[in-house]
Design an enzyme around this catalytic site. Structure first.
Site, PDB file in Angstrom:
ATOM      1  N   TYR A  53      40.892 -18.157   5.459  1.00  0.00           N
ATOM      2  CA  TYR A  53      41.369 -16.807   5.768  1.00  0.00           C
ATOM      3  C   TYR A  53      42.884 -16.722   5.580  1.00  0.00           C
ATOM      4  CZ  TYR A  53      36.821 -15.625   7.846  1.00  0.00           C
ATOM      5  OH  TYR A  53      35.487 -15.375   8.066  1.00  0.00           O
ATOM      6  N   GLY A 219      30.653  -3.243   5.866  1.00  0.00           N
ATOM      7  CA  GLY A 219      31.801  -2.837   5.072  1.00  0.00           C
ATOM      8  C   GLY A 219      32.257  -1.417   5.355  1.00  0.00           C
ATOM      9  N   GLY A 220      31.991  -0.915   6.559  1.00  0.00           N
ATOM     10  CA  GLY A 220      32.396   0.439   6.930  1.00  0.00           C
ATOM     11  C   GLY A 220      31.337   1.490   6.723  1.00  0.00           C
ATOM     12  N   LEU A 222      28.487   1.889   8.076  1.00  0.00           N
ATOM     13  CA  LEU A 222      27.857   2.336   9.313  1.00  0.00           C
ATOM     14  C   LEU A 222      28.868   2.859  10.335  1.00  0.00           C
ATOM     15  CD1 LEU A 222      25.356  -0.644   9.676  1.00  0.00           C
ATOM     16  CD2 LEU A 222      24.790   1.701   8.985  1.00  0.00           C
ATOM     17  N   GLY A 224      30.602   5.706  10.253  1.00  0.00           N
ATOM     18  CA  GLY A 224      30.903   7.126  10.102  1.00  0.00           C
ATOM     19  C   GLY A 224      31.550   7.452   8.779  1.00  0.00           C
TER      20      GLY A 224
END
Length: 331
Positions: A53, A219-220, A222, A224
């Site tokens: 990372y 990855g975003g 879910l 909104g």
């Protein structure tokens, strides 16, 4: 904060796992320290990272940020169940020397020492294999792990991105050696991606592994995504798994049904997606990767959210799971 045991171990961990992948690439050191202080203050004791990372020329940077946070003292390290990973290539740019990646006994030995130095600690609670190494036998991997445990450098071993049969192979090999084997599996699992239910999660449950889902918002997708488009803020950039998902009319319709359902119940999509994972059998806790304190606060609210049976049934209708194997593809 609720706590649970990690798989078959006696180790108690928070049901929300703090993911640190954004520390360095997205959030600077000071901001990362602020988030970690807030997480620990809220009762999150399970922190997840990886040696790679920071990525590219900055790989290792995220572990360094955790290390400077631990160095502040105040019981930060003692209150943390620290998980990191090994597999990715940690060679410097332009260095083609072999044995700086994967799961050979040599690389595991080198990698754990390098992680300990960056993390400014003398032990790692959960040392995870970041990917399957098809070139290294499990006998060699467990020999290396046994030495590290004897040296006090690691306490438990876990896997990530392993199939159900890999989990079985790993723990059957460990059993033959008389050692403890894997205690956790970190896998891609969320409402929109439920294939882990076919064999990974059943295998984890059979062998006593705690399941730690990554990418709980896919990855975003879910979180909104359509609502954010409508509001003009633009949906969060998605990963390769779902970068073009909303361009697919079927997926877009599915996500719209999801967002409409939660709007009717007055629920936030991202918080609901996290809360759903907390209802799933075998799940220890999802990994959340906040870039800001506000995103951490949202994850903490999800930990307190209780979903009723009617809502869970409606979510299953929108995102049907594949079912276990072999029924998922046979009878």
């Amino acid at each position: 904060m609720e706590y649970t045991q990690l798989g078959r171990t006696g180790l108690r961990v928070s049901r929300i796992v703090l993911g640190t992948m954004n520390f360095g690439p997205q959030t600077d050191e000071s901001g990362s320290h602020t988030i970690m202080d807030a997480a620990q203050g809220a009762g999150i004791n399970f922190f997840d990272t990886a040696n790679v990372y920071g990525w590219g020329p900055n790989k290792g940077r995220t572990e360094e940020i955790l290390g400077t946070w631990f160095a502040k003292g105040g019981g930060r390290r003692e209150k943390t169940v620290l998980a990191t990973k090994v597999f990715g290539n940690m060679a410097a740019e332009g260095d083609s020397t072999p044995n700086q990646d994967r799961l050979s006994a040599l690389n595991i030995r080198r990698a754990v020492d390098a992680s300990l130095k960056r993390l400014q600690t003398d032990y790692i609670d959960l040392y995870q294999f970041h990917h399957v190494d098809r070139q290294t036998p499990w006998e060699e991997i467990w020999q290396a792990v046994d030495v590290l445990i004897q040296q006090g450098k690691i306490i438990y071993a876990g896997s990530s991105n392993h199939a159900g049969w890999h989990i079985a192979q790993a723990n059957e090999t460990a059993a033959r050696r008389g050692t403890y084997g894997l205690v956790s599996e970190q896998c891609l699992y969320n409402l929109a991606e439920r294939r882990a239910e076919m064999d990974v999660i059943p295998a984890a449950q059979e062998y006593g592994l705690g399941v730690i889902p990554w990418s709980p918002l896919h990855g975003g997708l879910l979180g909104g995504a359509i609502r954010k488009e409508t509001e003009g803020g633009g949906a969060r950039s998605t990963s390769g798994r779902s970068a073009d998902a909303l361009a697919n009319s079927e997926v877009r319709e599915q996500i719209q049904r999801y967002e409409n359902l939660l709007a009717e119940h007055g629920l936030d999509p991202g918080e609901t997606a996290l809360a759903w994972l907390l209802t799933r059998p075998g799940v220890t806790g999802p990994i959340v990767g906040p870039r800001t304190p506000e995103q951490l606060e949202s994850a903490l609210r999800a930990a307190e959210l209780k979903l009723d049976e009617g809502l869970l049934a409606s979510l299953d209708e929108i995102f049907p799971g594949p079912g276990p194997t072999p029924e998922a593809f046979a009878w």
